[in-house]
Enzyme design. Structure first.
Site, PDB file in Angstrom:
ATOM      1  N   LYS A  44      32.430  17.049  -2.355  1.00 51.19           N
ATOM      2  CA  LYS A  44      31.207  16.889  -1.552  1.00 51.19           C
ATOM      3  C   LYS A  44      30.016  17.417  -2.338  1.00 51.19           C
ATOM      4  O   LYS A  44      30.117  18.452  -3.011  1.00 51.19           O
ATOM      5  CB  LYS A  44      31.371  17.660  -0.238  1.00 51.19           C
ATOM      6  CG  LYS A  44      30.220  17.494   0.748  1.00 51.19           C
ATOM      7  CD  LYS A  44      30.502  18.279   2.024  1.00 51.19           C
ATOM      8  CE  LYS A  44      29.426  18.082   3.077  1.00 51.19           C
ATOM      9  NZ  LYS A  44      29.731  18.856   4.315  1.00 51.19           N
TER      10      LYS A  44
ATOM     11  N   SER B  27      29.520  16.057   8.447  1.00 50.19           N
ATOM     12  CA  SER B  27      28.674  15.706   7.320  1.00 50.19           C
ATOM     13  C   SER B  27      29.437  15.322   6.058  1.00 50.19           C
ATOM     14  O   SER B  27      28.859  14.732   5.157  1.00 50.19           O
ATOM     15  CB  SER B  27      27.747  16.878   7.000  1.00 50.19           C
ATOM     16  OG  SER B  27      28.489  17.983   6.512  1.00 50.19           O
TER      17      SER B  27
ATOM     18  N   SER C 110      32.321  19.599  10.130  1.00 50.51           N
ATOM     19  CA  SER C 110      31.989  18.618   9.094  1.00 50.51           C
ATOM     20  C   SER C 110      33.140  18.164   8.206  1.00 50.51           C
ATOM     21  O   SER C 110      32.973  17.214   7.432  1.00 50.51           O
ATOM     22  CB  SER C 110      30.853  19.144   8.217  1.00 50.51           C
ATOM     23  OG  SER C 110      29.628  19.010   8.890  1.00 50.51           O
TER      24      SER C 110
END
Lengths: 97, 485
Positions: free
Chosen positions: B79, B154, B178
């Protein structure tokens, strides 16, 4: 905690504290959205709460021995800055000439 | 999706270990798949040359008798809010565009030391703030099964990359859900470890009392293996707890006999939970009971307060953490106004997107003079009560069962104009976040053509072995990603 409704002047006050330049369209939109969110969080008013605020989770923080160890290279760190010179970050002039 | 079974990280590492597969061809296959599914928008940056060089070096090492490691040759996606040395890290934000970290996050460093090869950085909501990946400054991520829908957020890029079979393993971060919520939307496994289990050194801070690094994988044992390899104390993070890391997590068995499961039925079936989600969680309770677990319906009285508490604490902490983006130390600067203050206001006004501004504003308000005790202070004390209730329930039960998110992947744009509707997507995940408890999302069995539904288990703090055992019991009963070999 009450149901504080956020007006445009309050949005400007908070934006100044947050060092955030907002456009004229952002101000009424944020006033509306923040008011709606504060109205939602007001349900916490119904909750009975302990007097004291809690401390950190058990076992934290963990500290290491206070001994010098290698750190990041200064030039490598400054390479990520918008402006740097002679081993320093460069900021706009603070004191007027 | 190709329809061909996708290999787990363990299967790839085993094939690399025996020489049946070279690390180079493993990485080449991943790079080809990433290029073929470029339309997903899952990756912001692919590190092709360095990944291939690392793979070749690993192959040469193996030829010379060196062990490639438990994740040898495994393509890993990261990420874009985890620092990668020499590889730009933007957090999905214009304000950090082009910033190249001079160091690796501990989690990245430890997985690389175990043989994993970073192939690129995945798209995410700006600074981890969002539930649909629509808040990235660099464009949305498409759901791998329906391009009109969101992958969740996210960690949307990491979830889509694993679900589409581009990589077997990805890292995300979970502040209020997330990792778990996008895993649920995309039909894969997502694990949020106990707060303190994994070092956050090199994870760009959003809300420091909540943030945890977690793996997204195609099965429970891959997530368990990644956790074991990256967990443990770290002299660079005072919140990485000095708690021994359980070993052999990937070799756990999923026997449900003797497990005590608390099914949060009333909470699961609250207004707003979609029928497919209710059915998925009920079938999980039934599957565990049929396998011999003691399943009881129970409640979590304070769960209804979790989302407002989270909204206040996470934004308050974000307003403080994001003060560092001042146009001086990192990323971009926008000239404007007078002096340093004018430059900072202009930089932050131009550099942050709407959701980040909203949260900074809410958090600044909740911490400001005259409101601090009424908002931030009350939220802190409410959090302590909720955490105590969770601890009490997890003394009675080995794991709590509830949905991951109230619904399936929604259409892009559907909630973009309504921040509260978007926040409600996290109503079930913020519970474990506030308590600091570990939690995992698993895909429920589904009919052909139906979108994935995630079920969530919450375990005792630092009780990952118990949590993973319950998760494996479900996985062996069909709560598994489609097409895993």
């Amino acid at each position: 905690m009450g149901r504080d409704v956020i007006a445009a002047a309050e949005v400007r006050r908070i934006a100044a504290l947050a060092r955030l330049a907002l456009t004229e369209d952002e101000i009424p939109r944020l006033a509306r959205e923040l008011s709606a969110i504060l109205d939602y969080v007001a349900r916490l008013d119904a909750l009975e709460l302990p007097e004291a605020a809690p401390g950190p989770p058990s076992g934290l923080p963990v500290t290491r021995a206070d001994e010098p160890a290698p750190s990041l290279d200064g030039d490598a760190v400054l390479a990520g800055a918008p402006q740097a010179a002679r081993g320093h970050f460069v900021v706009p002039r603070v004191i007027a000439p | 999706m190709s329809g061909a079974p996708t290999k787990t990280a363990r299967a790839i590492a085993a094939a690399v270990q025996t020489g049946e597969l070279s690390a180079e061809s493993s990485i080449e296959q991943a790079l080809e798949a990433i290029a073929r599914r470029g339309g997903l928008g899952a990756f912001l940056r692919v590190d092709r040359d360095r990944a291939l060089a690392a793979a070749r070096a690993q192959d040469r090492g193996r030829a010379a008798g060196r062990d490639p490691g438990p994740l040898g040759g495994v393509p890993l996606a990261i990420k874009d809010n985890l620092c990668t040395r020499g590889l730009a890290t933007s957090c999905g934000s214009r304000i950090l565009e082009g910033w190249v970290p001079p160091y690796d996050a501990t989690a990245v460093e430890r997985l690389a030391a175990a043989g994993a090869i970073v192939v690129g950085k995945t798209n995410c909501d700006e600074f981890g703030m969002g539930s649909s990946n629509e808040n990235s400054a660099f464009g949305p991520v498409a759901h791998p099964e329906d391009p009109e829908r969101v992958p969740g957020g996210s960690s949307g890029g990491s979830a889509a990359a694993v679900a589409a079979g581009l990589v077997p393993l990805a890292l995300g971060s979970d502040t209020g859900g997330s990792v778990r919520q996008p895993a649920s939307f995309c039909g894969i496994v997502g694990l949020k470890p106990t707060y303190g289990r994994v070092s956050r050194w090199g994870l760009v801070a959003f809300a420091s009392s909540l943030d945890q690094v977690g793996p997204l994988a195609r099965d429970v044992r891959d997530a368990a293996l990644a956790l074991e390899l990256m967990a443990g104390p770290d002299g660079r993070d005072a919140t990485a707890a000095a708690v021994p890391v359980p070993r052999g997590l990937a070799a756990l068995e999923g026997d449900p006999r003797g497990l005590r499961i608390g099914f949060l039925r009333d909470l699961s079936e609250r207004e707003g939970t979609e029928p497919a989600v209710r059915a998925g969680v009920r079938s999980a309770a039934e599957a565990l009971a049929a396998g011999g677990a003691a399943v009881e319906e129970t409640t979590l009285e304070l769960a209804e307060y979790a989302l407002p508490v989270y909204a206040l604490l996470a934004t308050a902490e974000a307003s403080s953490n994001l003060a560092r983006y001042d146009g001086v130390r990192f990323g971009r600067r926008t000239e404007g106004g007078a002096g340093p203050r004018g430059m900072m206001e202009a930089t932050r006004g131009a550099g942050f997107g709407p959701e980040v501004k909203r949260r900074i504003m809410l958090g600044t308000f909740a911490l400001s003079a005259g409101y601090h005790d009424a908002y931030y202070g009350r939220a802190l004390r409410a959090r302590a009560r909720l955490a105590a209730e969770l601890d009490a329930q997890l003394a009675r039960y080995d794991a709590l069962l509830l949905p991951t998110s109230p619904g399936v992947a929604f259409r892009r744009g559907e909630r973009a104009g309504d921040p509260l509707a978007m926040y409600l997507s996290d109503v079930f995940t913020v519970v474990a976040s506030l308590g600091g408890h570990p939690a995992i999302s698993l895909p429920a069995p589904r009919a052909a053509g139906a979108l994935p539904v995630g079920v969530q288990l919450i375990g005792p703090r630092f009780g990952e072995p118990l949590l993973l055992r319950a998760a494996l019991a479900l996985e062996e009963r069909g709560f598994a990603a489609a097409g895993v070999a």
